[in-house]
Scaffold this motif. Structure first.
Motif: not given
Length: 594
Positions: A508-519
């Motif tokens: 997670y980059r505050e103010g820019a984007f978030g990434i999460r991949i969940e199974n």
């Protein structure tokens, strides 16, 4: 259909409510009051009448607490909520505190030289209070049990929930309640315990093969129970909730308000879980002269070890959920950038799940966060925060369904337009961590603490990390967050066959984007390998079958084994899931080999 989240308290409402609390503190002669997120059942999700922390501060996260002093008020939140709390509370009156890095006793000693801090003993476990008291030892600051001061000033507090209870059939539970009770009684006898106090609603639901509707998204019923070494159970519940089911003669139905008196009449040793039962339970037993034996809730581990029927049901639920997710992702790919919002995406996804005619409810409030909102780990979209999803965004969608045969939880991060090289590199490192957990083989006896670093290592190599656990336990048509198993640095619970967990590294980059991949994954015995030394090993079976956005994968960062895992995973999806006709072509392209 999807309803936007409306906070209980807006930032401007917090300060006058804090002032009312301080007036009450002064009348009671105390210097501080602790307001937790939890209810008397220590649930992560609480009924509207128990949203005391949100009512006071505006913070709506699923974990945290506030310590209100005469001139300061700290809101303690973990890494998942550091961005969210700053947006939800008035920071001129409430100070966010990084927790658990800062312990409550440390903060209190920094803020006060002396004082009396009150707390409601129904809302804290013995372990929690013992830890704070130990930290305050030697200081002039003391803790005092107290009636709840928030309840005293909350004039329009909602009523307690009164949802109906339904029986959970044997063809889904895989084991009759009578057998579960007999096994629990045998466990108690072996330990020399005459009875056990159950305060966790999901433990009671599992033991009695019932489900409820007292908490939104989680099919539990709020109640207490005492299970005896004779396999009999006293169930303390509003009897009107049981009007639609037959009860067992070995289960005695008693009113809620009889629970305290019943505790005083028990013969010890009585088993109490210091980590989950309210401190008040221990206080009542002690005052009644009843011997206490502190040990884990006897239902927690058996509930976590899913039987073959529960695992088969969960597999089926995941395949139905995968179809809905694939239909949603195909729909999403047809939307022009700038032509839809976060709410539009969440609403469409819920619509696809509902179209299966098997969805009972979503399993938690859908997280649909684009661009900077995706960097808020547990973001909940509102009409005010709702963003139009534009070209260059990453859209993080974390969602799940409650089906009668299983509970799902899945996160996919989707590129809107053409992703940048930086976004692809970060995404790929998160993906590598998820693959590492998926492929893991490990000796029997290891815990989630031993595996957590596998998911983080690719991020660490780039100087990156994430501030949440890698995975949590998941129930079967119960709580989407279930203990005691976790993939976390804090988890010492040994992983055992049948345990279902999430596998969800992120960045997670505050103010820019978030990434999460969940199974979701389930622990299973690992087959012996040629050339091995025949040790007992465990591995994971993947339960979730939904494509990963190939546009975000930087293939040059992948090892041959990682590439093979992705291609094999996508090939399995194509074999297992039948999408709607509108999504067939999309699925073929989404699962093409790298």
């Amino acid at each position: 259909m999807f309803q936007t989240f409306t906070p209980t308290t807006t930032p401007e409402q917090g300060p006058p409510r804090l002032a009312k609390l301080r007036d009450r503190m002064e009348k009671d002669g105390i210097d501080g009051f602790i307001v937790p997120r939890a209810d008397a059942h220590q649930g992560e999700y609480v009924a509207p009448c128990d949203e005391r922390l949100a009512w006071l501060t505006g913070f709506t996260g699923s974990a945290g607490f506030c310590i209100a002093l005469k001139d300061k008020a700290g809101v303690f939140v973990d890494g998942r909520y550091r961005v969210q709390v700053k947006e939800q509370v008035d920071t001129d009156h409430f100070t966010p505190v990084a927790w658990p890095e800062t312990k409550p006793h440390e903060w209190l000693k920094d803020m006060l030289s002396e004082g009396v801090i009150a707390f409601d003993p129904w809302l804290f476990t013995k372990r929690q209070i013992d830890e704070i008291r130990a930290g305050l030892d030697g200081s002039s600051i003391s803790l005092r049990p107290s009636p709840n001061l928030i309840d005293a000033i909350w004039d329009d507090r909602p009523p307690r929930p009164s949802g109906k209870v339904e029986a959970y059939p044997l063809e889904l539970s895989g084991k009759p309640s009578s057998e579960k009770r007999a096994e629990t009684a045998a466990l108690l006898k072996d330990a020399g315990h005459r009875a056990a106090v159950l305060t966790l609603p999901d433990s009671i639901a599992w033991l009695l093969n019932i489900r409820g509707s007292d908490i939104a998204r989680i099919p539990i019923v709020q109640c207490f129970a005492i299970v005896y070494d004779t396999a009999k159970v006293d169930l303390f519940i509003d009897a009107t909730k049981l009007s639609e089911i037959e009860t067992d003669p070995d289960i005695t139905i008693l009113p809620n308000d009889g629970f305290e008196a019943a505790l005083t009449h028990l013969s010890g040793p009585v088993r109490v879980d210091a980590a989950t039962a309210p401190l008040k339970v221990s206080d009542i037993l002690t005052e009644g002269g009843v011997e206490i034996a502190y040990a884990d809730d006897p239902c927690i581990l058996p509930k976590a070890r899913k039987n073959p029927v529960e695992i088969d049901g969960t597999r089926s639920a995941h395949l139905r959920d995968a179809k809905a997710m694939i239909d949603f992702l195909a729909w999403l790919d047809r939307q022009p950038a700038g032509g839809f919002t976060e709410i539009d995406a969440a609403s469409a996804l819920e619509g696809f799940r509902t179209a299966s005619n098997t969805l009972r409810d979503i399993s938690f409030e859908t997280i649909s966060g684009s661009g900077p909102n995706g960097a808020i780990v547990h973001y909940r979209v509102t009409e005010d925060s709702n963003r139009t999803v534009i070209d260059g965004d990453l859209l993080l969608v974390d969602s799940g369904g409650q089906y009668v045969d299983g509970t799902t939880d899945i996160t996919r991060t989707i590129a809107i337009g053409s992703p940048t090289d930086e976004q692809k590199a970060c995404f790929t490192r998160v993906l590598q961590g998820m693959i590492a957990i998926s492929r893991a083989r490990f000796p029997v006896g290891l815990s989630g603490r031993d595996l957590d670093a596998l998911a983080r290592a690719p991020l660490w190599m780039a100087g990156l990390d994430y501030d949440h656990g890698t995975g949590h336990g998941v129930g079967v048509y119960l709580s989407v967050h279930e203990g005691p198993q976790r993939l976390s640095r804090q988890s010492e619970t040994k992983l055992q066959p049948g345990m279902i967990l999430s596998n969800e590294p992120g960045y997670y980059r505050e103010g820019a984007f978030g990434i999460r991949i969940e199974n979701l994954i389930v622990v299973e015995p690992a087959p012996d390998l040629p050339g091995g030394d025949h040790r007992d090993m465990l591995s994971f079976e993947t339960l979730t079958y939904v494509p990963i956005d190939r546009r975000l994968i930087a293939t040059d960062l992948l090892s041959p084994g990682e590439r093979s895992w992705i291609d094999d995973y996508h090939a399995d999806i194509l074999k297992r899931v039948t999408p709607s006709p509108e999504a067939e072509d999309w699925l073929k392209k989404a699962t093409a080999p790298l």
